[in-house]
Design a protein around this motif. Structure first.
Motif, PDB file in Angstrom:
ATOM      1  N   ASN A 132       6.108  47.311   7.827  1.00 42.70           N
ATOM      2  CA  ASN A 132       7.340  46.607   7.464  1.00 42.70           C
ATOM      3  C   ASN A 132       7.086  45.547   6.400  1.00 42.70           C
ATOM      4  N   LEU A 133       6.250  45.901   5.428  1.00 41.76           N
ATOM      5  CA  LEU A 133       5.936  44.991   4.334  1.00 41.76           C
ATOM      6  C   LEU A 133       6.778  45.309   3.107  1.00 41.76           C
ATOM      7  N   SER A 134       7.276  44.273   2.446  1.00 41.47           N
ATOM      8  CA  SER A 134       7.944  44.468   1.167  1.00 41.47           C
ATOM      9  C   SER A 134       6.884  44.592   0.080  1.00 41.47           C
ATOM     10  N   LEU A 135       7.293  45.008  -1.098  1.00 42.00           N
ATOM     11  CA  LEU A 135       6.348  45.081  -2.219  1.00 42.00           C
ATOM     12  C   LEU A 135       5.746  43.718  -2.498  1.00 42.00           C
ATOM     13  N   SER A 136       6.562  42.687  -2.428  1.00 38.19           N
ATOM     14  CA  SER A 136       6.078  41.326  -2.697  1.00 38.19           C
ATOM     15  C   SER A 136       5.050  40.886  -1.669  1.00 38.19           C
ATOM     16  N   GLU A 137       5.293  41.219  -0.396  1.00 37.91           N
ATOM     17  CA  GLU A 137       4.362  40.825   0.665  1.00 37.91           C
ATOM     18  C   GLU A 137       3.027  41.542   0.527  1.00 37.91           C
ATOM     19  N   LEU A 138       3.075  42.842   0.182  1.00 43.18           N
ATOM     20  CA  LEU A 138       1.828  43.585  -0.007  1.00 43.18           C
ATOM     21  C   LEU A 138       1.083  43.063  -1.227  1.00 43.18           C
ATOM     22  N   ALA A 139       1.818  42.691  -2.265  1.00 37.87           N
ATOM     23  CA  ALA A 139       1.187  42.137  -3.469  1.00 37.87           C
ATOM     24  C   ALA A 139       0.464  40.834  -3.134  1.00 37.87           C
ATOM     25  N   GLU A 140       1.104  40.013  -2.314  1.00 36.08           N
ATOM     26  CA  GLU A 140       0.508  38.723  -1.935  1.00 36.08           C
ATOM     27  C   GLU A 140      -0.754  38.930  -1.091  1.00 36.08           C
ATOM     28  N   GLN A 141      -0.720  39.892  -0.181  1.00 36.64           N
ATOM     29  CA  GLN A 141      -1.850  40.111   0.716  1.00 36.64           C
ATOM     30  C   GLN A 141      -3.012  40.823   0.033  1.00 36.64           C
ATOM     31  N   SER A 142      -2.710  41.657  -0.950  1.00 36.24           N
ATOM     32  CA  SER A 142      -3.761  42.452  -1.594  1.00 36.24           C
ATOM     33  C   SER A 142      -4.288  41.849  -2.889  1.00 36.24           C
TER      34      SER A 142
END
Length: 205
Positions: free
Chosen positions: A35-45
């Motif tokens: 349930n990650l948005s593109l922005s959240e995955l970008a921040e985590q990766s």
């Protein structure tokens, strides 16, 4: 030795390019499973949102370093990401280390994602372990979705928009999950359960 290493690296990167079509689908399915948005995955990766979007749409051939960052953020091995091809045999074993695990902030609830990433858009299943007093709170899923909770040990209280039902060991509760819902561990022992979500269930349309 240097030339050999460079050659092997070139083979790996070439392989990543060949698999980029499947890679995009794999990244998107894993992201949605969490349930990650593109922005959240970008921040985590640490990978730019625009790059992730291009990968998911198969508009770019990512470098091995980019694939590695995404695999770390999505809690799956890089081999698992790259090996996800259509011609892979159905007989497939997933190790415990490669099985995504979510833990609540208070540490009382552990949600293990045991479903196949290829089916995440229409079928999801999980193992739930919750200590007494632990609660799994969820927002509503897609319209018409149905959740199936089968309790193995312990006791659960399911609250669907104010309608509450208890589920004991050996029982299964099915309910619409396209609205806010909460699963609470209310017994004296740890709740162990399996949860299967059928997304956009045709029976309710």
């Amino acid at each position: 030795m240097t030339m050999e290493r460079e050659g092997r690296r070139g083979d790996i990167e070439k392989g990543a390019q060949v698999l980029s079509g499947q890679l995009g689908k794999t990244v998107q399915r894993l992201r949605k499973a969490y349930n990650l948005s593109l922005s959240e995955l970008a921040e985590q990766s640490g990978v730019a949102k625009s790059i992730i979007s291009q990968i998911e749409r198969n508009e770019t051939n990512p470098t091995l370093a980019t694939i590695w960052r995404l695999s770390k953020a999505l809690d799956v091995s890089i081999e698992g990401v790259l090996a996800d091809t259509d011609d892979r045999p159905i007989l497939q074993k997933q190790s415990r280390a490669d099985t995504p695990l979510l833990v609540s902030n208070d540490g009382k609830v552990r949600l293990t994602i045991i479903g196949w990433i290829k089916t995440v858009e229409w079928l999801q299943w999980y193992e739930i372990s919750a200590e007494p007093g632990g609660a799994l709170e969820s927002e509503g899923h897609q319209r018409g979705s149905v959740e199936n909770l089968s309790v193995i040990t312990g006791e659960a209280e399911v609250d669907v928009s104010g309608v509450v039902e208890r589920v004991r060991a050996g029982e299964t509760l099915r309910y619409r999950c396209d609205r806010p819902h909460v699963i609470r561990s209310v017994g004296d022992t740890t709740l162990q359960a399996v949860m299967v979500n059928i997304m956009k269930a045709a029976v309710l349309d």
